[in-house]
Motif scaffolding. Structure first.
Motif, PDB file in Angstrom:
ATOM      1  N   PRO A   1       0.805  -1.234   0.000  1.00  0.00           N
ATOM      2  CA  PRO A   1       0.000   0.000   0.000  1.00  0.00           C
ATOM      3  C   PRO A   1       0.831   1.274   0.000  1.00  0.00           C
ATOM      4  O   PRO A   1       0.432   2.278  -0.595  1.00  0.00           O
ATOM      5  N   GLU A   2       1.998   1.249   0.655  1.00  0.00           N
ATOM      6  CA  GLU A   2       2.791   2.473   0.756  1.00  0.00           C
ATOM      7  C   GLU A   2       3.622   2.751  -0.499  1.00  0.00           C
ATOM      8  O   GLU A   2       4.163   3.853  -0.662  1.00  0.00           O
ATOM      9  N   THR A   3       3.751   1.775  -1.397  1.00  0.00           N
ATOM     10  CA  THR A   3       4.587   1.985  -2.585  1.00  0.00           C
ATOM     11  C   THR A   3       3.824   1.909  -3.902  1.00  0.00           C
ATOM     12  O   THR A   3       4.329   2.364  -4.925  1.00  0.00           O
ATOM     13  N   ARG A   4       2.611   1.342  -3.906  1.00  0.00           N
ATOM     14  CA  ARG A   4       1.971   1.050  -5.189  1.00  0.00           C
ATOM     15  C   ARG A   4       1.575   2.308  -5.962  1.00  0.00           C
ATOM     16  O   ARG A   4       1.692   2.343  -7.196  1.00  0.00           O
ATOM     17  N   LEU A   5       1.112   3.373  -5.282  1.00  0.00           N
ATOM     18  CA  LEU A   5       0.768   4.597  -6.010  1.00  0.00           C
ATOM     19  C   LEU A   5       2.013   5.303  -6.543  1.00  0.00           C
ATOM     20  O   LEU A   5       2.054   5.654  -7.734  1.00  0.00           O
ATOM     21  N   PRO A   6       3.057   5.537  -5.724  1.00  0.00           N
ATOM     22  CA  PRO A   6       4.279   6.133  -6.289  1.00  0.00           C
ATOM     23  C   PRO A   6       4.863   5.304  -7.431  1.00  0.00           C
ATOM     24  O   PRO A   6       5.366   5.856  -8.414  1.00  0.00           O
ATOM     25  N   PHE A   7       4.783   3.977  -7.303  1.00  0.00           N
ATOM     26  CA  PHE A   7       5.276   3.093  -8.363  1.00  0.00           C
ATOM     27  C   PHE A   7       4.501   3.338  -9.656  1.00  0.00           C
ATOM     28  O   PHE A   7       5.087   3.416 -10.744  1.00  0.00           O
ATOM     29  N   ALA A   8       3.178   3.493  -9.558  1.00  0.00           N
ATOM     30  CA  ALA A   8       2.358   3.718 -10.750  1.00  0.00           C
ATOM     31  C   ALA A   8       2.627   5.091 -11.358  1.00  0.00           C
ATOM     32  O   ALA A   8       2.703   5.237 -12.588  1.00  0.00           O
ATOM     33  N   VAL A   9       2.779   6.117 -10.514  1.00  0.00           N
ATOM     34  CA  VAL A   9       3.037   7.471 -11.017  1.00  0.00           C
ATOM     35  C   VAL A   9       4.384   7.528 -11.729  1.00  0.00           C
ATOM     36  O   VAL A   9       4.498   8.044 -12.848  1.00  0.00           O
ATOM     37  N   GLU A  10       5.428   6.994 -11.085  1.00  0.00           N
ATOM     38  CA  GLU A  10       6.757   7.010 -11.703  1.00  0.00           C
ATOM     39  C   GLU A  10       6.780   6.161 -12.972  1.00  0.00           C
ATOM     40  O   GLU A  10       7.457   6.497 -13.945  1.00  0.00           O
ATOM     41  N   GLY A  11       6.030   5.051 -12.963  1.00  0.00           N
ATOM     42  CA  GLY A  11       5.967   4.213 -14.153  1.00  0.00           C
ATOM     43  C   GLY A  11       5.346   4.936 -15.326  1.00  0.00           C
ATOM     44  O   GLY A  11       5.815   4.824 -16.464  1.00  0.00           O
ATOM     45  N   MET A  12       4.285   5.688 -15.076  1.00  0.00           N
ATOM     46  CA  MET A  12       3.636   6.446 -16.147  1.00  0.00           C
ATOM     47  C   MET A  12       4.609   7.457 -16.754  1.00  0.00           C
ATOM     48  O   MET A  12       4.677   7.618 -17.978  1.00  0.00           O
ATOM     49  N   ARG A  13       5.382   8.103 -15.912  1.00  0.00           N
ATOM     50  CA  ARG A  13       6.341   9.092 -16.413  1.00  0.00           C
ATOM     51  C   ARG A  13       7.504   8.426 -17.143  1.00  0.00           C
ATOM     52  O   ARG A  13       7.990   8.927 -18.159  1.00  0.00           O
TER      53      ARG A  13
END
Length: 419
Positions: free
Chosen positions: A33-45
């Motif tokens: 839960p603490e990494t999945r959103l940052p992982f998705a945002v950085e992946g999109m970029r």
């Protein structure tokens, strides 16, 4: 944020080789839960103009609030990205519009200008989340257009609300009602006798099999987590025998019919009222097509009989059987009411009962051979179902099998569609 950035920097340097050698890290970043959103945002970029199946599937792990944040980031990125270079951000919009379309509602006027997936078949999907103000805005734009704006018809029909459908009928039926009917079939409706009629049920279920039955291979780096639609959560709405063969035979080739589902408790929710129990079946040899479905009548007990009736002197001895098991028919979460064959990348459960079918290319609802009315959709099965002898059923080659039902005539139809 640092862990996600580090992973995507590694991908930028070494491509998929880096992903394959860091499967555990990928799993940890996508699931926690603490990494999945940052992982998705950085992946999109990091992905920029491209996207990857495992990235799209990782979006299924985000909570709705996290998907809302990511969608906002995607719109921001789309504003400053040229068309043709929007791969990852456009993929976020596509997945969000399928799973939680309400997160896109505030962005619809801007997405109307940006059109991130303009050339794709899912370009109209964000308008699944259209509210009353957006429906009214689309109506105003349509009335001001010099020529019939049929792309707006797709937006309105795609919203699926009574308000949007009624407006689409008022605007477009007087211009070309057969064309409006074709658009409506893309969302499981039809125009008949000046009325819009549903061809699907509101109730949606997934058919869940044990992993041992499906022989799932989780060694693939793109399949390191189980998609939510594959999980058996809570009590099933119904259990059903599945696989093996019935005593009844196919009217075309005389081989025994393959046993699909036997349903009773949930039938009223699916629009089946003429029978209290129905055994659904098909022929694995003939399978049927959209142009020539297989038809079956069902007697008072729900037992199928091939139409036309079998008339052969020598029964076939050909052998092709689905492995037998007991399947769970599980009520579907709101998030997975809509699924798509292309975006599922063979990682989601597309064994479905009720709701809208996940057609591969055509939007075909067969005509009943008895009353000639269009038959509503009832259930579907994906490929890779195990056959006796360590083989698998592929429905024409990575395809799906669909089953439809005419309730007044107690008649079912099946056909297969493949890419």
């Amino acid at each position: 944020m640092k862990d996600g950035l580090k992973f995507w920097n590694g991908y930028r340097a070494d491509g998929l080789d880096f992903v394959r050698s860091h499967v555990e890290e990928l799993t940890r970043l996508a699931l926690r839960p603490e990494t999945r959103l940052p992982f998705a945002v950085e992946g999109m970029r990091a992905l920029g103009p491209i996207t990857l199946p495992f990235y799209g599937e990782s979006l299924s792990l985000l909570a709705p609030r996290e998907l809302e944040v990511l969608a906002g980031e995607a719109v921001t990125l789309l504003r400053r990205t040229e068309r043709g270079s929007r791969g990852a951000a456009a993929a976020v919009i596509a997945h969000a519009s399928l799973q939680v379309p309400s997160v896109l509602t505030p962005h619809l006027p801007e997405l109307f200008q940006l059109l991130p997936n303009e050339a794709a078949y899912y370009g109209e999907w964000p308008w699944r989340g259209a509210d009353s103000s957006e429906v009214a805005r689309l109506g105003t734009v349509a009335r001001k257009a010099e020529e019939p704006p049929w792309h707006l018809c797709g937006f309105l029909v795609g919203a699926r609300s009574d308000e949007a459908l009624a407006l689409a009928q008022r605007l477009f039926a007087p211009i070309d009602s057969p064309r409006l009917d074709r658009v409506l079939r893309q969302v499981g409706r039809e125009l008949v006798d000046h009325r819009i009629r549903p061809l699907t049920s509101e109730a949606v279920f997934h058919v869940v099999f044990d992993d041992d039955y499906l022989r799932v291979d989780y060694s693939d780096p793109e399949h390191v987590w189980t998609h939510p639609t594959l999980l058996a959560e809570g009590l099933p709405a119904e259990r059903s025998p599945f696989g093996g063969v019935l005593a009844e035979r196919c009217g075309r080739c005389a081989t025994p019919l393959a046993r699909l589902l036997e349903l009773s408790a949930i039938l009223p929710e699916l629009g089946v009222h003429s029978r209290s129990q129905v055994q659904f079946a098909t022929c694995l040899w003939c399978q049927g097509s959209a142009e020539a479905p297989l038809y079956f009548s069902h007697d008072e007990s729900g037992t199928p009989a091939s139409l036309p009736e079998v008339r052969v002197s020598q029964p076939s001895t050909r052998h092709l059987r689905l492995n037998e098991t007991v399947a769970r028919v599980q009520r579907t979460r709101q998030r997975w009411r809509f699924q798509d064959w292309g975006l599922s990348t063979h990682r989601q459960n597309l064994h479905r009962v009720g709701g809208e079918p996940t057609f591969i290319g055509q939007y075909v609802y067969p005509r009943c051979p008895r009353c000639s009315g269009r038959m509503p959709f009832l259930l579907q099965f994906d490929s890779w179902l195990p056959l006796e002898g360590d083989a698998f059923l592929h429905w024409g080659g990575e395809g799906l099998a669909y089953l439809f039902w005419c309730d007044p005539c107690a008649t079912s139809a099946t056909f297969v569609e493949s890419p």
